[in-house]
Design an enzyme around this catalytic site. Structure first.
Site, PDB file in Angstrom:
ATOM      1  N   SER A 178       7.209   5.137  17.208  1.00 14.33           N
ATOM      2  CA  SER A 178       5.870   4.717  17.597  1.00 14.33           C
ATOM      3  C   SER A 178       5.916   4.261  19.052  1.00 14.33           C
ATOM      4  O   SER A 178       6.267   3.116  19.347  1.00 14.33           O
ATOM      5  CB  SER A 178       5.385   3.585  16.685  1.00 14.33           C
ATOM      6  OG  SER A 178       5.259   4.039  15.363  1.00 14.33           O
ATOM      7  N   CYS A 225       2.215  -5.422  16.277  1.00 16.00           N
ATOM      8  CA  CYS A 225       1.499  -4.447  17.111  1.00 16.00           C
ATOM      9  C   CYS A 225       0.002  -4.740  17.074  1.00 16.00           C
ATOM     10  O   CYS A 225      -0.581  -4.939  16.001  1.00 16.00           O
ATOM     11  CB  CYS A 225       1.775  -3.026  16.632  1.00 16.00           C
ATOM     12  SG  CYS A 225       3.527  -2.578  16.686  1.00 16.00           S
ATOM     13  N   HIS A 264       3.267   4.956  21.747  1.00 17.74           N
ATOM     14  CA  HIS A 264       1.920   4.417  21.986  1.00 17.74           C
ATOM     15  C   HIS A 264       1.647   3.945  23.414  1.00 17.74           C
ATOM     16  O   HIS A 264       0.646   3.273  23.654  1.00 17.74           O
ATOM     17  CB  HIS A 264       1.603   3.280  21.022  1.00 17.74           C
ATOM     18  CG  HIS A 264       1.766   3.631  19.575  1.00 17.74           C
ATOM     19  ND1 HIS A 264       1.291   4.814  19.052  1.00 17.74           N
ATOM     20  CD2 HIS A 264       2.365   2.963  18.550  1.00 17.74           C
ATOM     21  CE1 HIS A 264       1.573   4.853  17.756  1.00 17.74           C
ATOM     22  NE2 HIS A 264       2.235   3.761  17.438  1.00 17.74           N
ATOM     23  N   SER A 279       9.537   6.138  10.301  1.00 19.85           N
ATOM     24  CA  SER A 279       8.851   5.695  11.513  1.00 19.85           C
ATOM     25  C   SER A 279       9.334   4.312  11.932  1.00 19.85           C
ATOM     26  O   SER A 279       9.457   3.408  11.101  1.00 19.85           O
ATOM     27  CB  SER A 279       7.342   5.660  11.269  1.00 19.85           C
ATOM     28  OG  SER A 279       6.654   5.191  12.411  1.00 19.85           O
ATOM     29  N   CYS A 337      -2.480   2.299   7.075  1.00 21.53           N
ATOM     30  CA  CYS A 337      -1.799   1.212   6.386  1.00 21.53           C
ATOM     31  C   CYS A 337      -2.342  -0.159   6.755  1.00 21.53           C
ATOM     32  O   CYS A 337      -2.714  -0.419   7.880  1.00 21.53           O
ATOM     33  CB  CYS A 337      -0.297   1.273   6.649  1.00 21.53           C
ATOM     34  SG  CYS A 337       0.156   1.226   8.388  1.00 21.53           S
ATOM     35  N   CYS A 357      -2.690  -2.573  14.853  1.00 20.60           N
ATOM     36  CA  CYS A 357      -2.347  -2.286  13.461  1.00 20.60           C
ATOM     37  C   CYS A 357      -2.814  -3.407  12.544  1.00 20.60           C
ATOM     38  O   CYS A 357      -2.749  -4.591  12.904  1.00 20.60           O
ATOM     39  CB  CYS A 357      -0.833  -2.099  13.346  1.00 20.60           C
ATOM     40  SG  CYS A 357      -0.255  -1.681  11.694  1.00 20.60           S
ATOM     41  N   GLU A 388       8.228  -2.420   8.935  1.00 19.33           N
ATOM     42  CA  GLU A 388       9.117  -1.704   9.859  1.00 19.33           C
ATOM     43  C   GLU A 388      10.382  -1.324   9.097  1.00 19.33           C
ATOM     44  O   GLU A 388      11.191  -2.194   8.757  1.00 19.33           O
ATOM     45  CB  GLU A 388       9.437  -2.599  11.055  1.00 19.33           C
ATOM     46  CG  GLU A 388      10.644  -2.196  11.890  1.00 19.33           C
ATOM     47  CD  GLU A 388      10.575  -0.778  12.448  1.00 19.33           C
ATOM     48  OE1 GLU A 388      11.503   0.006  12.165  1.00 19.33           O
ATOM     49  OE2 GLU A 388       9.603  -0.464  13.149  1.00 19.33           O
ATOM     50  N   GLU A 399       0.823  -1.207   0.000  1.00 21.07           N
ATOM     51  CA  GLU A 399       0.000   0.000   0.000  1.00 21.07           C
ATOM     52  C   GLU A 399       0.857   1.257   0.000  1.00 21.07           C
ATOM     53  O   GLU A 399       1.926   1.304   0.604  1.00 21.07           O
ATOM     54  CB  GLU A 399      -0.911   0.015   1.228  1.00 21.07           C
ATOM     55  CG  GLU A 399      -1.966  -1.070   1.197  1.00 21.07           C
ATOM     56  CD  GLU A 399      -2.868  -1.025   2.410  1.00 21.07           C
ATOM     57  OE1 GLU A 399      -2.930   0.026   3.082  1.00 21.07           O
ATOM     58  OE2 GLU A 399      -3.514  -2.052   2.709  1.00 21.07           O
ATOM     59  N   CYS A 422       3.311   8.413   1.366  1.00 18.43           N
ATOM     60  CA  CYS A 422       3.598   7.462   2.437  1.00 18.43           C
ATOM     61  C   CYS A 422       3.882   6.111   1.786  1.00 18.43           C
ATOM     62  O   CYS A 422       3.021   5.570   1.079  1.00 18.43           O
ATOM     63  CB  CYS A 422       2.419   7.359   3.398  1.00 18.43           C
ATOM     64  SG  CYS A 422       2.668   6.148   4.731  1.00 18.43           S
ATOM     65  N   CYS A 444       4.321  -7.415   7.802  1.00 23.92           N
ATOM     66  CA  CYS A 444       5.138  -6.908   8.910  1.00 23.92           C
ATOM     67  C   CYS A 444       5.214  -7.978   9.987  1.00 23.92           C
ATOM     68  O   CYS A 444       4.246  -8.700  10.228  1.00 23.92           O
ATOM     69  CB  CYS A 444       4.502  -5.634   9.480  1.00 23.92           C
ATOM     70  SG  CYS A 444       5.432  -4.864  10.830  1.00 23.92           S
TER      71      CYS A 444
END
Length: 345
Positions: A212, A114, A214, A189, A331, A117, A158, A90, A103, A110
């Protein structure tokens, strides 16, 4: 096969010399690629014989648009691209008053896991090459007909888990004979790979590092981000302090506000005490509500309250303006839907 889009001019030059060709052809090839050309046959200032040699041993990676969603609210464009091996990624093209930003994804899938996500759902497939990361920008530019001023490496994957290819991408996108995008207009990021943050700090790049975070403490971070089991909260914060000391660059901490999980007043005070005095910025993000995850975003009132508490600690704090809300611009969602589609026989 060699991907020419992943190569700097001097690398293309070495490749050509080994092929028995003139080194000056490298700049011509690099200019064609940087203009968005993906077909070697269209590089008409190269001899037919050289083009045939290149086609026999190399290619210029190209992303095919599988799906394209355009926001009726702000013009944000969400792409689902298919790569040469069928993997899907994406990319989001965002329009701002100061210029367009893309982006990009850095991996297909990934492995960070997380819990809020969509990207890790359906697992990790592979790293993207530098050329595949760069092609996302070029494909968006070809499709929209618009230039790009900024890049954020915040799509699927990542970035620091694909360190070498991402560093090569940063060299390519910044090259003066290429897209020539300033590193100051690039944000990377990470979920907090401390060892790679240390290495990145040694590069002394002028990019913006977005971490990140959080969570305001180790317990909440461990419950939502598996990476915290390897890199505890204090270890990450200390790594960020080292990065700031090495680069003299402000870190941006991303903080997804999840109702009832990490958005209480006490959570805000914990975060404020931790970050007070640090050269940093906190970007609050009402969590994106992914159906498979079940989290709910904080209320506007609690977002405002959280912001107020952080500002009382003299921490620069903003609330991210959500772009492309009507096209699932966050994403992982579009890719996940496509993967889940029933196969047509």
């Amino acid at each position: 096969m060699t991907d020419l889009k992943s190569m700097l001019p001097e690398e293309i030059q070495t490749y050509l010399v080994q092929m028995g060709e003139k080194p000056f052809r490298a700049k011509q090839i690099f200019r064609w690629i940087s203009s968005g050309e993906t077909e070697i046959d269209n590089m008409t200032d190269l001899s037919v014989s050289l083009r045939e040699k290149l086609k026999a041993d190399s290619f210029v990676t190209k992303a095919r648009i599988v799906s394209k969603l355009v926001s009726k609210i702000d013009g944000t464009v969400k792409y689902l691209f298919e790569l040469a091996d069928g993997e899907k990624i994406e990319t989001v093209f965002m329009r701002y008053k100061y210029g367009n930003t893309v982006c990009v994804s850095t991996q297909a899938g990934c492995r960070m896991g997380c819990t809020f996500c969509a990207s890790p759902l359906n697992g990790f497939r592979r790293n993207l090459t530098a050329g595949e990361i760069l092609e996302q920008i070029m494909a968006a530019m070809r499709d929209t007909g618009e230039k790009v001023k900024g890049v954020v490496l915040m799509g699927i994957g990542e970035p620091l888990d694909n360190y070498q290819n991402v560093m090569q991408f940063l060299r390519l996108v910044h090259h003066p004979e290429g897209l020539n995008i300033s590193h100051r207009h690039i944000s990377l990021s990470t979920c907090g790979l401390v060892d790679k943050i240390d290495v990145l700090g040694d590069e002394k790049l002028q990019i913006t590092l977005s971490v990140s975070l959080h969570a305001p403490n180790d317990d909440i971070r461990r419950a939502t981000m598996p990476v915290a089991k390897k890199y505890p909260y204090e270890t990450l914060i200390e790594g960020c302090r080292r990065y700031i000391q090495k680069t003299n660059r402000r870190i941006s901490f991303e903080y997804a506000l999840i109702a009832g999980v990490n958005d209480s007043d006490e959570n805000a005070h914990q975060l404020g005490r931790t970050l007070s005095g640090m050269l940093c910025h906190v970007n609050l993000i009402p969590v994106n509500e992914v159906k498979e995850r079940g989290y709910k975003k904080s209320t506007r009132q609690q977002v405002a309250r959280f912001t107020e508490i952080l500002e009382n600690y003299k921490i620069n704090t903003t609330v991210r303006r959500k772009l492309g809300g009507d096209v699932d611009a966050s994403c992982g969602q579009l890719r996940l839907r496509k993967i889940k589609e029933p196969k047509v026989r």
